[in-house]
Design a protein around this motif. Sequence first.
Motif, mmCIF file in Angstrom:
data_model
loop_
_atom_site.group_PDB
_atom_site.id
_atom_site.type_symbol
_atom_site.label_atom_id
_atom_site.label_comp_id
_atom_site.label_asym_id
_atom_site.label_seq_id
_atom_site.Cartn_x
_atom_site.Cartn_y
_atom_site.Cartn_z
ATOM 1 N N LYS A 95 0.819 -1.215 0.000
ATOM 2 C CA LYS A 95 0.000 0.000 0.000
ATOM 3 C C LYS A 95 0.853 1.266 0.000
ATOM 4 O O LYS A 95 0.749 2.119 0.883
ATOM 5 C CB LYS A 95 -0.949 -0.006 1.192
ATOM 6 C CG LYS A 95 -1.965 -1.152 1.112
ATOM 7 C CD LYS A 95 -2.921 -1.147 2.289
ATOM 8 C CE LYS A 95 -3.933 -2.273 2.168
ATOM 9 N NZ LYS A 95 -4.876 -2.308 3.311
ATOM 10 N N PHE A 96 1.728 1.372 -0.992
ATOM 11 C CA PHE A 96 2.470 2.611 -1.206
ATOM 12 C C PHE A 96 2.818 2.702 -2.694
ATOM 13 O O PHE A 96 2.829 1.695 -3.403
ATOM 14 C CB PHE A 96 3.742 2.666 -0.349
ATOM 15 C CG PHE A 96 4.753 1.607 -0.664
ATOM 16 C CD1 PHE A 96 5.696 1.778 -1.669
ATOM 17 C CD2 PHE A 96 4.762 0.407 0.049
ATOM 18 C CE1 PHE A 96 6.619 0.796 -1.971
ATOM 19 C CE2 PHE A 96 5.685 -0.590 -0.244
ATOM 20 C CZ PHE A 96 6.617 -0.394 -1.261
ATOM 21 N N VAL A 97 3.077 3.913 -3.145
ATOM 22 C CA VAL A 97 3.455 4.154 -4.543
ATOM 23 C C VAL A 97 4.879 4.679 -4.561
ATOM 24 O O VAL A 97 5.234 5.580 -3.793
ATOM 25 C CB VAL A 97 2.501 5.165 -5.219
ATOM 26 C CG1 VAL A 97 2.929 5.424 -6.665
ATOM 27 C CG2 VAL A 97 1.068 4.637 -5.179
ATOM 28 N N ALA A 98 5.712 4.112 -5.419
ATOM 29 C CA ALA A 98 7.103 4.539 -5.574
ATOM 30 C C ALA A 98 7.283 5.150 -6.965
ATOM 31 O O ALA A 98 6.333 5.225 -7.751
ATOM 32 C CB ALA A 98 8.038 3.355 -5.371
ATOM 33 N N GLN A 99 8.509 5.566 -7.262
ATOM 34 C CA GLN A 99 8.768 6.232 -8.549
ATOM 35 C C GLN A 99 10.095 5.741 -9.120
ATOM 36 O O GLN A 99 11.084 5.603 -8.402
ATOM 37 C CB GLN A 99 8.803 7.749 -8.369
ATOM 38 C CG GLN A 99 8.847 8.524 -9.690
ATOM 39 C CD GLN A 99 8.827 10.016 -9.455
ATOM 40 O OE1 GLN A 99 9.746 10.583 -8.879
ATOM 41 N NE2 GLN A 99 7.769 10.672 -9.918
ATOM 42 N N VAL A 100 10.090 5.476 -10.425
ATOM 43 C CA VAL A 100 11.313 5.044 -11.101
ATOM 44 C C VAL A 100 12.291 6.217 -11.182
ATOM 45 O O VAL A 100 11.935 7.305 -11.628
ATOM 46 C CB VAL A 100 11.006 4.519 -12.519
ATOM 47 C CG1 VAL A 100 12.299 4.115 -13.233
ATOM 48 C CG2 VAL A 100 10.034 3.349 -12.465
ATOM 49 N N SER A 101 13.529 5.985 -10.720
ATOM 50 C CA SER A 101 14.576 6.990 -10.849
ATOM 51 C C SER A 101 15.470 6.721 -12.049
ATOM 52 O O SER A 101 15.948 7.639 -12.709
ATOM 53 C CB SER A 101 15.448 7.027 -9.585
ATOM 54 O OG SER A 101 14.714 7.505 -8.484
ATOM 55 N N PHE A 102 15.711 5.441 -12.331
ATOM 56 C CA PHE A 102 16.601 5.067 -13.428
ATOM 57 C C PHE A 102 16.265 3.648 -13.842
ATOM 58 O O PHE A 102 15.926 2.797 -13.007
ATOM 59 C CB PHE A 102 18.063 5.149 -12.964
ATOM 60 C CG PHE A 102 19.053 4.605 -13.956
ATOM 61 C CD1 PHE A 102 19.376 5.334 -15.082
ATOM 62 C CD2 PHE A 102 19.640 3.363 -13.771
ATOM 63 C CE1 PHE A 102 20.285 4.830 -16.011
ATOM 64 C CE2 PHE A 102 20.538 2.847 -14.691
ATOM 65 C CZ PHE A 102 20.870 3.597 -15.813
ATOM 66 N N VAL A 103 16.347 3.368 -15.132
ATOM 67 C CA VAL A 103 16.110 2.007 -15.613
ATOM 68 C C VAL A 103 16.990 1.762 -16.828
ATOM 69 O O VAL A 103 17.153 2.625 -17.688
ATOM 70 C CB VAL A 103 14.615 1.779 -15.947
ATOM 71 C CG1 VAL A 103 14.133 2.718 -17.034
ATOM 72 C CG2 VAL A 103 14.365 0.332 -16.332
#
Length: 630
Positions: A95-103
């Motif tokens: 139950k949390f949302v994260a964010q892509v920093s690098f891929v």
Amino acid sequence: MIQDLVRQKDLLLKEYEFEKEQFQRQTQNMGVQKKVRRGMCWFPLSVSRSYYNSLDQLVVELRRTTDLDVEHQFEPGKPVCFFQEDASGMLSYMKFVAQVSFVEENSMVVSLPSAQALAQITDADRLGVQLYLDEYTYRLMFQALDSVISAKDNRLAQLRDICHTSAPASQFSFEPVRFPWLNASQEKAADMVLRAKDVAVVHGPPGTGKTTTLVEAIYETLRREVQVLVCAQSNMAVDWISEKLSERGVSILRMGNPTRVTDRMLQDTYERRFERHPLYDQLWGIRRSIRQLYDSREGNRENRHQKIARLKERAAELEYTINESLFTDARVIACTLTGSAHPLLQGRRFGTLFIDEAAQALEAACWIAIQKVDRIVLAGDHRQLPPTIKSPAALSGGLDKTLMQTICENKPRCVSMLNVQYRMCDEIMQFPNREFYDGQLHSDPSVKYRGILDWDTAIEWIESEEPLESLDRLEPPESPGELLASDGLSRINPAEARQALQSLRNYIERIGRDRILHERLDIGIISPYKGQVQLLRRMLRRESWWKPLRQLISVNTVDGFQGQERDIILISMVRNNEQGQVGFLADLRRMNVAITRARMKLIIIGHSPTLCHHPFYKRLKHYIDNITEY
């Protein structure tokens, strides 16, 4: 005029609701392996190290443990959610949302909202990550449209009226600025940009030097303005123009996370410049002390909290000082259109906004950045790829009509078209020139007659054959014509894929493989369908004949080749059916992109009885058949 923007907001709401419904359906009903094949999920994952980056964000490094030949949709800035699979195969979402920093390939760095989120990830047995609905971007676009619609007696209202009505766009009156190193149309476009008080459009068809012209216009604008804002729809487009500006010695502050982190761009990102600032080590030490105090159980609790408060105040002062220094030193602030809403840009205003690849940006996204500026310069080509719209209702309603198109229609005097192209030989250029650009393009003498082989035809159509035998057991079974791919969405044509590679091999053998390797002739294989792209990649990997050439061959969709060029381009059209259905090949802007990637040789593999039901492909086939007479 206001009604147009209100209608656009309604269409954007339809797009949002459609995407939200799709996401909910995928999350609840779609199996995890199907999500993986569609490129929206990585599973299973292994967790590598975690650390605090220079912006004091808690990030974690992830790796997918299965190397599948699937084009994933993860990009820096996109939101993601995590899940774990239990022994029975049931998924439970965290139950949390994260964010892509690098891929990059099979590695991803994700910023997390808290240490508790990290604990959940590291404790999970079978971990996966999935794209999450990007509600933040929609919220920004809705807010921007509301601001534009309600604007009154300010600069935003003036720009809205100039873009959407017959209200005149004004110009500065000064002597023409000369750019003798540019061609006549580029010089005219750069001069028009400098003269525009309100809005200007640089229309750059393929290979005409749009980026070169835009860089010159920005460089000259910086002689008149202290700082400008440069945006684009994608991180890749922002990086590209930022690199060109850096090569001219312009000081750039690149906000956000570049999709393609080159050494050149890495040093210009906000994060790296922040790290290099002389006060950074002091700030980092204070932040580390704060984290240690939070974890500590020693001493008086009240004294510990007072010390944390004092350290936080000092950290805030240092952070403010570093940020002001970075923004003062930079001449160009570069970011995506959504990135222009970054908290660090709040309250900052710019004289000029340059939007590159403006024909691929939703109008609502453009207004996010326009709110911060006094005048607008858009560059792109509305005859190439449009914005991506997922909702059929929003698409049919016209959500894909861009601000650049609107200005081109309402203010043709503000548009300057570049008309000398430096990419394609004349035989390849002439058909898209007549179909999309009213015959206004001309080939520069340096490329007009160039080719790879003597007595060669620069563009040819090879008829897609009906299959005579099946591929081996590792490939989908062949049947006449096209098939649905395994994801149930895309299409494949195994017989045509095999024929395409054989045709390319025949042409390479005519040239000589040694010559291709020595001269580094690059090759692009394009298919409008992801399924066909993945099939072609598998076939290339499995055949040893291609091994020495693989570093020179790129296989991708039309969208993946936007902005690129190759010496040799082969296009596998895929469609082969009795009904003459061409599907989304009917979006001719997409085919314009595919055709115009080739410098010296274009090979099209297609089933003409299917494709020539459409008048465009009938004209294309006729042009190729009669190329010497066209």
